[in-house]
Design an enzyme around this catalytic site. Structure first.
Site, PDB file in Angstrom:
ATOM      1  N   HIS A   1      -1.470   0.861  -9.802  1.00 38.25           N
ATOM      2  CA  HIS A   1      -2.140  -0.150  -8.964  1.00 38.25           C
ATOM      3  C   HIS A   1      -2.667  -1.308  -9.828  1.00 38.25           C
ATOM      4  CE1 HIS A   1      -4.171  -0.580  -4.777  1.00 38.25           C
ATOM      5  NE2 HIS A   1      -4.073  -1.767  -5.350  1.00 38.25           N
TER       6      HIS A   1
ATOM      7  N   ARG B   1       0.858  -1.186   0.000  1.00 40.94           N
ATOM      8  CA  ARG B   1       0.000   0.000   0.000  1.00 40.94           C
ATOM      9  C   ARG B   1       0.892   1.232   0.000  1.00 40.94           C
ATOM     10  NH1 ARG B   1      -3.817  -2.431  -1.636  1.00 40.94           N
ATOM     11  NH2 ARG B   1      -5.729  -2.923  -0.508  1.00 40.94           N
TER      12      ARG B   1
HETATM   13  C1  GLV Z   1      -5.878  -4.614  -4.057  1.00 38.45           C
HETATM   14  O1  GLV Z   1      -5.182  -3.682  -3.846  1.00 38.45           O
HETATM   15  C2  GLV Z   1      -6.298  -5.565  -3.057  1.00 38.45           C
HETATM   16  O2  GLV Z   1      -6.173  -5.266  -1.864  1.00 38.45           O
HETATM   17  O3  GLV Z   1      -6.778  -6.627  -3.426  1.00 38.45           O
END
Ligand code: GLV
Length: 309
Positions: free
Chosen positions: A272, A224
């Site tokens: 992401h 993250r």
């Molecule tokens: C994506 O970021 C997840 O947490 O699956």
């Protein structure tokens, strides 16, 4: 059985149609912020609003549409006493492993150098890779971290792993807790973060962590954005503690237009995408668990709200 789908997808039918096909007996609803309570038994959510839990008070379980549960834990009135379930792998760990291997190999095999040479019609061979010069340290040894470790050990990179608790993984040197952190970092050149975001791991990718790594270190962050202290990354790159960073996650997503990371040649940015949530595998997993819960059976993947993952 009533299921409520609560995710900001502009085309929720992409989810609800296959969901209905997997659970023909269920009554499926899409969250309507203005709508009345539907009396849902199960909610399938991604970053839901707090109103969900005010309105739907008969929920028997909440299913998160991702592996990371941090977005859900931000909801202040997340109910306790019912299972809150995260996605377990569902096709994500193989993607993560592939992403990490790609970023590592890009560096270890000098791929950018060869691309630049091609632009100049230049045939020039650099020294071959010495794998022992690229020890990888994986933070977080859940489904994802383990899969990353498995792929990189298959490619003969030296791999170690670190997690809160002790794990055993074939061909991987493992460390745990605060006591093992220093030694783990000292043996690591390529630091890979797959940790869950919790109060204990927020900001763990900071200057003091980078300073303990081997020389010419590299960071790959697929956890993250909040794991990383962004100013510390820039400082560590400028000071030469790190030579490059591959970042798939950011404190603010989308990464703002004027963010200094965009301009850096030593930072690789992806939006992401290191592991996309795969609809079919995800829905099969969730509906399988709904069936088991409805039949009074145990399921895996229930998170510990206090622990944060
Ligand atoms: C994506 O970021 C997840 O947490 O699956």
């Amino acid at each position: 059985m009533k299921i409520l789908f609560v995710a900001g997808d502009p085309k929720p039918e992409r989810w609800t149609q296959p969901l209905q096909a997997l659970l023909p007996e269920a009554e499926i609803h899409v969250w309507d912020p203005q709508g009345p309570a539907v009396g849902a038994d199960y909610a399938i959510v991604w970053q839901p609003p707090a109103e969900l839990f005010e309105r739907e008070t008969g929920l028997k379980a909440v299913f998160n549409l991702g592996a990371g549960i941090d977005g859900l834990l931000k909801v202040p009135n997340l109910p306790r006493g019912i299972p809150v379930v995260r996605l377990e792998d569902a096709g994500m760990s193989v993607q993560m492993a592939e992403y990490v291997a790609h970023q590592l190999i890009e560096a270890s095999r000098d791929m950018a150098v060869y691309r630049a040479q091609q632009r100049d019609n230049q045939w020039k061979i650099h020294r071959p890779i010495k794998r022992r010069e690229w020890p990888v340290g994986i933070m977080g040894l859940g489904h994802i971290g383990k899969r990353v470790a498995r792929l990189l050990t298959a490619l003969d990179y030296p791999v170690s792993g670190w997690a809160r608790s002790q794990h055993r993984i074939e061909d991987v040197t493992t460390y745990s807790g605060d006591a093992g952190f220093e030694e783990f970092l000292a043996g690591t050149r390529v630091l890979v973060n797959t940790l869950p975001l919790t109060e204990a791991t927020r900001g763990i990718l900071n200057h003091s962590t980078f300073a303990r790594l081997q020389p010419e270190a590299m960071l790959i962050n697929v956890g993250r954005g909040e794991h990383l202290v962004e100013a510390d990354l820039l400082a560590a790159l400028d000071e030469g503690l790190l030579t490059r960073a591959s970042l798939d996650v950011f404190s603010r997503e989308p990464l703002p237009d004027d963010h200094p990371f965009w301009q850096r040649k030593d930072i690789t940015i992806t939006p992401h995408i290191s592991a996309r949530t795969l609809r079919d595998a995800t829905l099969e997993q969730i509906t399988g668990k709904i069936r088991r819960l409805a039949a009074g059976e145990e399921i895996s993947g229930i998170i510990d709200i206090d622990r944060g993952y």
